[in-house]
Design a protein around this motif. Structure first.
Motif, PDB file in Angstrom:
ATOM      1  N   PHE A   1       0.661  -1.176  -0.222  1.00 29.27           N
ATOM      2  CA  PHE A   1      -0.046   0.289   0.024  1.00 29.27           C
ATOM      3  C   PHE A   1       0.875   1.445   0.196  1.00 29.27           C
ATOM      4  CE2 PHE A   1      -1.977   3.072   2.532  1.00 29.27           C
ATOM      5  CZ  PHE A   1      -3.336   3.348   1.277  1.00 29.27           C
ATOM      6  N   ILE A   2       2.104   1.170   0.562  1.00 24.88           N
ATOM      7  CA  ILE A   2       2.511   2.472   1.071  1.00 24.88           C
ATOM      8  C   ILE A   2       3.089   2.588  -0.715  1.00 24.88           C
ATOM      9  CG2 ILE A   2       5.066   3.612   1.883  1.00 24.88           C
ATOM     10  CD1 ILE A   2       4.714   1.654   4.292  1.00 24.88           C
ATOM     11  N   GLY A   3       3.686   1.708  -1.560  1.00 20.48           N
ATOM     12  CA  GLY A   3       4.602   1.680  -2.905  1.00 20.48           C
ATOM     13  C   GLY A   3       3.169   2.037  -3.742  1.00 20.48           C
ATOM     14  N   PHE A   4       2.742   1.505  -3.827  1.00 17.91           N
ATOM     15  CA  PHE A   4       0.543   2.204  -4.083  1.00 17.91           C
ATOM     16  C   PHE A   4       0.570   3.425  -3.554  1.00 17.91           C
ATOM     17  CE2 PHE A   4      -3.369   2.642  -4.908  1.00 17.91           C
ATOM     18  CZ  PHE A   4      -4.077   2.116  -6.004  1.00 17.91           C
ATOM     19  N   VAL A   5       0.780   4.265  -2.682  1.00 14.78           N
ATOM     20  CA  VAL A   5       0.199   5.347  -2.175  1.00 14.78           C
ATOM     21  C   VAL A   5       1.991   6.497  -3.200  1.00 14.78           C
ATOM     22  CG1 VAL A   5       0.502   7.193  -1.009  1.00 14.78           C
ATOM     23  CG2 VAL A   5      -0.809   5.327  -0.952  1.00 14.78           C
ATOM     24  N   LEU A   6       3.217   5.977  -2.720  1.00 11.36           N
ATOM     25  CA  LEU A   6       3.643   6.212  -3.327  1.00 11.36           C
ATOM     26  C   LEU A   6       4.060   7.035  -4.831  1.00 11.36           C
ATOM     27  CD1 LEU A   6       7.157   5.942  -0.864  1.00 11.36           C
ATOM     28  CD2 LEU A   6       5.851   8.055  -1.283  1.00 11.36           C
ATOM     29  N   GLY A   7       3.926   5.787  -5.665  1.00 11.29           N
ATOM     30  CA  GLY A   7       3.693   5.487  -7.219  1.00 11.29           C
ATOM     31  C   GLY A   7       2.860   7.066  -7.632  1.00 11.29           C
ATOM     32  N   GLY A   8       1.944   7.348  -7.055  1.00 13.55           N
ATOM     33  CA  GLY A   8       1.007   8.686  -6.747  1.00 13.55           C
ATOM     34  C   GLY A   8       1.464   9.839  -6.952  1.00 13.55           C
ATOM     35  N   TYR A   9       2.937  10.097  -6.850  1.00 17.95           N
ATOM     36  CA  TYR A   9       3.740  11.464  -6.691  1.00 17.95           C
ATOM     37  C   TYR A   9       3.497  12.121  -8.438  1.00 17.95           C
ATOM     38  CZ  TYR A   9       7.796   9.773  -9.323  1.00 17.95           C
ATOM     39  OH  TYR A   9       9.081   9.772 -10.227  1.00 17.95           O
ATOM     40  N   ILE A  10       4.018  11.338  -9.634  1.00 16.79           N
ATOM     41  CA  ILE A  10       3.526  11.740 -10.031  1.00 16.79           C
ATOM     42  C   ILE A  10       2.322  12.617 -10.469  1.00 16.79           C
ATOM     43  CG2 ILE A  10       5.167  10.023 -11.762  1.00 16.79           C
ATOM     44  CD1 ILE A  10       2.715   9.013 -12.661  1.00 16.79           C
ATOM     45  N   SER A  11       1.105  12.539  -9.652  1.00 12.17           N
ATOM     46  CA  SER A  11       0.171  13.821  -9.891  1.00 12.17           C
ATOM     47  C   SER A  11       0.043  14.704  -9.761  1.00 12.17           C
ATOM     48  CB  SER A  11      -1.055  12.653  -9.101  1.00 12.17           C
ATOM     49  OG  SER A  11      -1.771  11.517 -10.093  1.00 12.17           O
ATOM     50  N   PHE A  12       1.366  15.198  -8.521  1.00 10.00           N
ATOM     51  CA  PHE A  12       1.653  16.467  -7.846  1.00 10.00           C
ATOM     52  C   PHE A  12       2.645  16.704  -8.495  1.00 10.00           C
ATOM     53  CE2 PHE A  12      -0.940  13.448  -5.285  1.00 10.00           C
ATOM     54  CZ  PHE A  12      -1.670  13.900  -5.386  1.00 10.00           C
ATOM     55  N   SER A  13       3.712  16.135  -8.890  1.00  9.87           N
ATOM     56  CA  SER A  13       5.106  16.746  -8.780  1.00  9.87           C
ATOM     57  C   SER A  13       6.090  15.742 -10.093  1.00  9.87           C
ATOM     58  CB  SER A  13       5.725  17.472  -8.140  1.00  9.87           C
ATOM     59  OG  SER A  13       7.796  17.625  -8.553  1.00  9.87           O
ATOM     60  N   TRP A  14       6.419  15.845 -10.836  1.00  5.97           N
ATOM     61  CA  TRP A  14       7.224  14.552 -11.539  1.00  5.97           C
ATOM     62  C   TRP A  14       8.689  15.367 -10.794  1.00  5.97           C
ATOM     63  CZ3 TRP A  14       7.272  10.314 -14.916  1.00  5.97           C
ATOM     64  CH2 TRP A  14       5.980  10.369 -15.103  1.00  5.97           C
ATOM     65  N   GLU A  15       9.261  16.712 -11.154  1.00  8.28           N
ATOM     66  CA  GLU A  15      10.330  16.854 -10.890  1.00  8.28           C
ATOM     67  C   GLU A  15      10.730  16.475  -9.755  1.00  8.28           C
ATOM     68  OE1 GLU A  15       9.415  21.052 -11.226  1.00  8.28           O
ATOM     69  OE2 GLU A  15      10.288  21.090 -13.711  1.00  8.28           O
ATOM     70  N   SER A  16       9.312  16.225  -8.590  1.00 16.50           N
ATOM     71  CA  SER A  16      10.004  16.122  -7.378  1.00 16.50           C
ATOM     72  C   SER A  16      10.568  13.853  -7.304  1.00 16.50           C
ATOM     73  CB  SER A  16       8.910  15.819  -6.450  1.00 16.50           C
ATOM     74  OG  SER A  16       8.988  17.279  -6.002  1.00 16.50           O
ATOM     75  N   SER A  17      10.986  13.474  -8.467  1.00 16.47           N
ATOM     76  CA  SER A  17      11.520  12.035  -8.833  1.00 16.47           C
ATOM     77  C   SER A  17      12.131  11.988  -7.360  1.00 16.47           C
ATOM     78  CB  SER A  17      11.460  11.527 -10.659  1.00 16.47           C
ATOM     79  OG  SER A  17       9.963  12.132 -11.046  1.00 16.47           O
ATOM     80  N   TYR A  18      13.435  12.788  -7.581  1.00 12.09           N
ATOM     81  CA  TYR A  18      14.379  12.634  -6.991  1.00 12.09           C
ATOM     82  C   TYR A  18      14.257  12.353  -5.493  1.00 12.09           C
ATOM     83  CZ  TYR A  18      17.642  11.992 -11.060  1.00 12.09           C
ATOM     84  OH  TYR A  18      18.321  11.097 -12.361  1.00 12.09           O
ATOM     85  N   GLN A  19      13.279  12.891  -5.393  1.00  9.89           N
ATOM     86  CA  GLN A  19      12.849  13.800  -4.103  1.00  9.89           C
ATOM     87  C   GLN A  19      12.496  12.172  -3.392  1.00  9.89           C
ATOM     88  OE1 GLN A  19      13.690  16.087  -1.508  1.00  9.89           O
ATOM     89  NE2 GLN A  19      14.824  16.767  -3.613  1.00  9.89           N
ATOM     90  N   ILE A  20      11.386  11.468  -3.852  1.00  5.03           N
ATOM     91  CA  ILE A  20      10.660   9.928  -3.461  1.00  5.03           C
ATOM     92  C   ILE A  20      11.751   9.155  -3.536  1.00  5.03           C
ATOM     93  CG2 ILE A  20       9.354   9.077  -4.532  1.00  5.03           C
ATOM     94  CD1 ILE A  20       8.040  11.266  -2.741  1.00  5.03           C
ATOM     95  N   LEU A  21      12.886   9.745  -4.935  1.00  3.16           N
ATOM     96  CA  LEU A  21      13.646   8.276  -4.377  1.00  3.16           C
ATOM     97  C   LEU A  21      14.694   8.155  -3.240  1.00  3.16           C
ATOM     98  CD1 LEU A  21      15.870   5.924  -5.907  1.00  3.16           C
ATOM     99  CD2 LEU A  21      16.713   8.119  -7.185  1.00  3.16           C
ATOM    100  N   PHE A  22      15.080   9.483  -2.929  1.00  4.24           N
ATOM    101  CA  PHE A  22      16.455   9.353  -1.738  1.00  4.24           C
ATOM    102  C   PHE A  22      15.190   9.244  -0.947  1.00  4.24           C
ATOM    103  CE2 PHE A  22      18.147  13.350  -3.606  1.00  4.24           C
ATOM    104  CZ  PHE A  22      18.525  12.826  -4.439  1.00  4.24           C
ATOM    105  N   LEU A  23      13.355   9.439  -0.675  1.00  2.00           N
ATOM    106  CA  LEU A  23      12.753   8.567   0.439  1.00  2.00           C
ATOM    107  C   LEU A  23      12.456   7.764   0.629  1.00  2.00           C
ATOM    108  CD1 LEU A  23      10.139   9.510   2.475  1.00  2.00           C
ATOM    109  CD2 LEU A  23       9.096   9.679   0.842  1.00  2.00           C
TER     110      LEU A  23
END
Length: 537
Positions: A280-302
């Motif tokens: 579920f955590i992975g499922f939710v994090l996968g939706g980050y592209i709805s809010f900011s594609w440019e934060s992809s590296y931030q999500i990777l760091f997380l």
């Protein structure tokens, strides 16, 4: 604002909140989460909805012949399907009692946050809605034009990733639904997003509260709740002051990170191991592209910090958790690099994704191989944690020496996340000195923590510390950022949002830790929840 538009805003808010609430309860039932206050489901439904939008729209965005208006109507269709989904599984939410005390308290807190948001929009935030209104107006004006990631000739190129983010398309769908003029955008969008924002942050507050107060006495729970509420209010106002916007999606992305972090802390802190929490955590994090594609590296760091927290908490059977959390956001991250034509990163992280899929296959065929891998990580924990930060700092040091750079110079000191956070200090020399002292102190603490992290007993506070210090040591220390900024120059435009969230998570966890300090766990054995049902009929 006209009275008719007020009622329209309230009606649309009620529709979407109903959808988030009911779908959230359904997902909570599917993923076997234990909750008491049903309104906690609103955040669950909200983030699941936008993940669903991301999954459904992203493949179509690769096609260069579809007009932008197609995606707007596509969201209408997705919303209708989502509502049908909610009514099909009506038994999971039909027994809701809105007149319980905890429900009334929830609504009271929502009213408080609506007031805070209204005050912040008008008095604290320095953001000008006119810029956002212009973006929405341009999207509406160009809605009949083709949009695609790989079509460089489209008229949307100057808007960056905004046309591909579900949060913008969602707002435009509301505008087209109501059929308002550009001068009315503010009267429609601002109150709508304030209402949604208040419900989401209140839902996260109650999730945090429910997750970490299961064994407290009533008076302690009341005290912790009020302290936590005040902390959340202060946190929310600071986010407004830092110009994280609910309009552009920056603030919602912070909520997503906060929500995912809370779910991970719930998974790694309690003696109850909810089996479906990682997926579920992975499922939710996968939706980050709805809010900011440019934060992809931030999500990777997380994700990196998440992986080591799971490995710290569980000595075995943690590989499958890592795979479940990482696969969804990794796909978005790889496509982000493809879109930017960063092919070296595509090869590196594509290979990692292939290894993940291979590990998933081996877990079903030859789990003994995976067990050996987990044993290796456990026996060489210090090496695995320090490998990446030492590599980054070595390369950064080589750059500094090769180009004869002064690491204390303002040019490079300003790359430091701490430098951005010390903006209240007006004297530039004092600011640089303070930044250097704080940075070196944190770096020293991070190194010391790595050597003792496995020996410290896990709890809410130590888990928060682990997330923060591992993230800082690996990606945000003043040496590593020199190298990271070469392949991710936009990292510092985010003001270190992951560190911001992890820091505020730690602050919000303090009252819970103080009140539970004397609580003795009944058993160190982990109970795995496989078959929990909230429905009683």
């Amino acid at each position: 604002m006209t009275s008719s538009l007020i009622f329209i805003v309230i009606g649309i808010s009620m529709l979407y909140l109903f959808m988030f609430y009911t779908s959230g309860l359904i997902f909570i039932e599917f993923f076997k989460f234990k909750i008491k206050n049903h309104f906690v489901a609103i955040a669950t439904g909200f983030f699941s909805y936008f993940t669903f939008i991301s999954v459904c729209t992203f493949p179509l965005q690769l096609i260069s012949v579809l007009p932008y208006v197609f995606f707007v109507y596509y969201i209408f269709a997705i919303t209708i399907i989502y509502l049908l989904f909610c009514f099909i599984f009506i038994k999971f939410w039909l027994n809701t009692n809105f007149f319980k005390l905890d429900s009334l308290i929830f609504l009271l807190v929502v009213a408080v946050f609506i007031g805070i948001d209204y005050f912040s929009v008008n008095s604290i935030s320095r953001e000008n809605f006119s810029r956002h209104k212009n973006t929405l107006a341009i999207l509406y004006w160009l809605k009949d034009n083709q949009v695609s990631f790989f079509n460089d000739s489209t008229l949307f190129n100057f808007l960056g990733f905004k046309p591909f983010q579900g949060w913008y398309t969602f707002q435009l769908s509301v505008i087209m639904m109501v059929n308002v003029e550009p001068y009315q955008y503010k009267d429609l969008i601002v109150p709508l997003l304030i209402i949604l924002d208040a419900f989401i942050i209140t839902s996260i507050l109650f999730l945090f509260y429910e997750s970490f107060t299961p064994k407290m006495r009533l008076n302690n729970r009341v005290a912790v709740f009020f302290i936590s509420l005040v902390t959340f209010i202060i946190t929310r106002m600071i986010f407004w002051w830092l110009d994280y916007s609910i309009f552009t999606g920056d603030m919602i992305l912070l909520y997503l990170i906060f929500y995912a972090t809370t779910m991970l802390l719930r998974y790694t802190t309690l003696n109850v191991r909810e089996r479906y929490n990682p997926i579920f955590i992975g499922f939710v994090l996968g939706g980050y592209i709805s809010f900011s594609w440019e934060s992809s590296y931030q999500i990777l760091f997380l994700l990196y910090a998440f992986i080591f927290l799971i490995q710290r908490r569980f000595n075995q059977n943690f590989t499958k958790d890592i795979l479940k959390i990482a696969i969804f956001p990794m796909v978005g991250f790889i496509f982000y690099n493809i879109i930017l034509r960063l092919y070296l990163q595509v090869v590196i992280f594509g290979s990692i994704l292939v290894l993940m899929l291979l590990a998933s296959y081996l877990m079903n065929r030859r789990y003994s191989f995976v067990a050996k891998f987990e044993l290796f990580l456990e026996n060489h924990n210090l090496f695995t944690v320090l490998f990446v930060p030492i590599f980054f700092m070595t390369i950064s040091t080589a750059f500094i020496l090769a180009f004869n750079e002064n690491i204390l110079a303002e040019k490079y000191n300003s790359l430091n996340i701490i430098y951005i956070w010390t903006s209240l200090v007006e004297n530039n020399i004092a600011k640089q000195f303070l930044t250097f002292i704080i940075s070196m102190t944190l770096l020293t603490c991070s190194f010391v923590w790595v050597f003792f992290r496995k020996k410290v007993k896990y709890d809410l506070i130590t888990n928060c510390i682990d997330l923060f210090l591992v993230s800082y040591l690996t990606f945000y220390n003043p040496i590593s950022v020199r190298f990271i900024s070469t392949f991710y120059p936009k990292m510092f435009e985010t003001n270190g949002m992951v560190l911001v969230v992890l820091l505020f998570t730690f602050i919000n966890a303090l009252p819970y830790a103080i009140k539970t300090k004397k609580t003795i766990q009944e058993s160190n054995d982990v109970i795995v929840i496989k078959k929990y049902s909230r429905v009683n009929f």
